[in-house]
Scaffold this active site. Structure first.
Site, PDB file in Angstrom:
ATOM      1  N   CYS A 109       0.912  -1.353  -0.095  1.00 15.21           N
ATOM      2  CA  CYS A 109       0.048   0.181  -0.122  1.00 15.21           C
ATOM      3  C   CYS A 109       0.964   1.348   0.089  1.00 15.21           C
ATOM      4  O   CYS A 109       1.295   1.537  -0.945  1.00 15.21           O
ATOM      5  CB  CYS A 109      -0.949  -0.031   1.411  1.00 15.21           C
ATOM      6  SG  CYS A 109      -2.547   1.012   0.959  1.00 15.21           S
ATOM      7  N   HIS A 156      -3.362  -5.284   1.779  1.00 13.89           N
ATOM      8  CA  HIS A 156      -2.477  -5.587   3.002  1.00 13.89           C
ATOM      9  C   HIS A 156      -2.522  -6.951   3.704  1.00 13.89           C
ATOM     10  O   HIS A 156      -3.501  -7.199   4.247  1.00 13.89           O
ATOM     11  CB  HIS A 156      -3.371  -4.605   4.373  1.00 13.89           C
ATOM     12  CG  HIS A 156      -3.185  -3.228   4.065  1.00 13.89           C
ATOM     13  ND1 HIS A 156      -2.151  -2.472   4.792  1.00 13.89           N
ATOM     14  CD2 HIS A 156      -3.701  -2.299   3.378  1.00 13.89           C
ATOM     15  CE1 HIS A 156      -2.027  -1.288   4.485  1.00 13.89           C
ATOM     16  NE2 HIS A 156      -3.151  -0.967   3.539  1.00 13.89           N
ATOM     17  N   GLU A 182      -0.795  -8.444   5.624  1.00 17.46           N
ATOM     18  CA  GLU A 182      -0.353  -8.536   7.073  1.00 17.46           C
ATOM     19  C   GLU A 182      -1.861  -8.364   7.813  1.00 17.46           C
ATOM     20  O   GLU A 182      -2.026  -8.477   9.267  1.00 17.46           O
ATOM     21  CB  GLU A 182       0.445  -7.345   7.614  1.00 17.46           C
ATOM     22  CG  GLU A 182       0.114  -5.956   7.683  1.00 17.46           C
ATOM     23  CD  GLU A 182      -0.397  -5.192   6.220  1.00 17.46           C
ATOM     24  OE1 GLU A 182      -0.101  -5.806   5.249  1.00 17.46           O
ATOM     25  OE2 GLU A 182      -0.557  -4.190   6.504  1.00 17.46           O
TER      26      GLU A 182
HETATM   27  N1  GLN Z   1      -3.621   6.298   1.286  1.00 21.47           N
HETATM   28  C1  GLN Z   1      -2.378   6.240   1.758  1.00 21.47           C
HETATM   29  C2  GLN Z   1      -1.346   6.965   0.970  1.00 21.47           C
HETATM   30  O1  GLN Z   1      -1.581   7.459  -0.068  1.00 21.47           O
HETATM   31  C3  GLN Z   1      -1.940   4.603   1.769  1.00 21.47           C
HETATM   32  C4  GLN Z   1      -2.864   4.036   2.653  1.00 21.47           C
HETATM   33  C5  GLN Z   1      -2.414   2.760   3.112  1.00 21.47           C
HETATM   34  O2  GLN Z   1      -1.381   2.383   3.157  1.00 21.47           O
HETATM   35  N2  GLN Z   1      -3.524   1.802   3.775  1.00 21.47           N
HETATM   36  O3  GLN Z   1       0.014   6.885   1.172  1.00 21.47           O
END
Ligand code: GLN
Length: 193
Positions: free
Chosen positions: A78, A171, A173
């Site tokens: 992410c 994610h 995890e």
């Molecule tokens: N929205 C976050 C970003 O742009 C990422 C979200 C996340 O890691 N769950 O950095």
């Protein structure tokens, strides 16, 4: 073998726990010298702007980038894959910028900020992975050297590998499914001598 988890901000504890459930030694990485003690690094989800600024403030960014360019294995989830991307559409925030992908932050719209979808991942068998997306990015383009490992039904790329770099918009995890971490562990094992 020991795998580090970047522990500046975000859900690093869950990654450490997932690695330990696999029986892998795991440690939190906050300082440049912490990188010398690990064979690979997970960059967790969180806020990519914050993690990027802290990477620079803690003098980790340039060292990590040089290590990755020499083949050090990394896995970004992410916010982590945002930090690894070479192109985030011109937004002004510090990146590591080693992976040949174009990523759009927060690209799923408000009403579906968070959702779970089954995603078939190349190399993880027929059973789809329960992929959890939280204000996730979309991976819009992947360069010629990037293998696409998984897509949503609408075609959006959500998991990629380029050499020893692994990335997912979701994610693993936050689920009990350890197969994605296992994939990274195997990647690290194959790279360390
Ligand atoms: N929205 C976050 C970003 O742009 C990422 C979200 C996340 O890691 N769950 O950095």
């Amino acid at each position: 073998m020991r795998i580090g988890v970047l522990a500046l901000q975000g859900d690093f504890r869950e990654h450490v726990a997932a690695l330990r459930r696999l029986g892998v030694e795991a440690s939190e990485v906050r300082l440049p010298e912490d990188l010398d003690a690990v064979d690979g690094l997970i960059i967790p989800g969180g806020e990519s702007t914050t993690i990027g600024k802290l990477l620079v403030a803690f003098n980790l960014r340039d060292k990590l980038r040089a290590m990755i360019e020499r083949g050090f294995p990394v896995y970004g989830t992410c916010a982590g894959v945002i930090l690894l991307a070479k192109d985030i559409g011109g937004l002004d925030q510090p990146l590591i910028g080693t992976m040949d992908v174009r990523v759009e932050r927060n690209a799923f719209g408000r009403q579906v900020d968070s959702f779970e979808a089954p995603v078939r991942i190349e190399g993880l068998g027929d059973q789809p992975f329960p992929a959890v997306f939280i204000r996730a990015p979309r991976i819009r383009d992947a360069g010629a050297g990037v293998a696409v490992l998984g897509r949503l039904d609408d075609g959006t790329i959500v998991a990629v590998r380029q050499g020893a770099m692994l990335g997912s918009a979701f994610h693993p995890e936050l689920t009990d499914d350890l197969r994605f971490h296992q994939l990274f562990v195997r990647l690290v094992e194959s790279r360390s001598t």
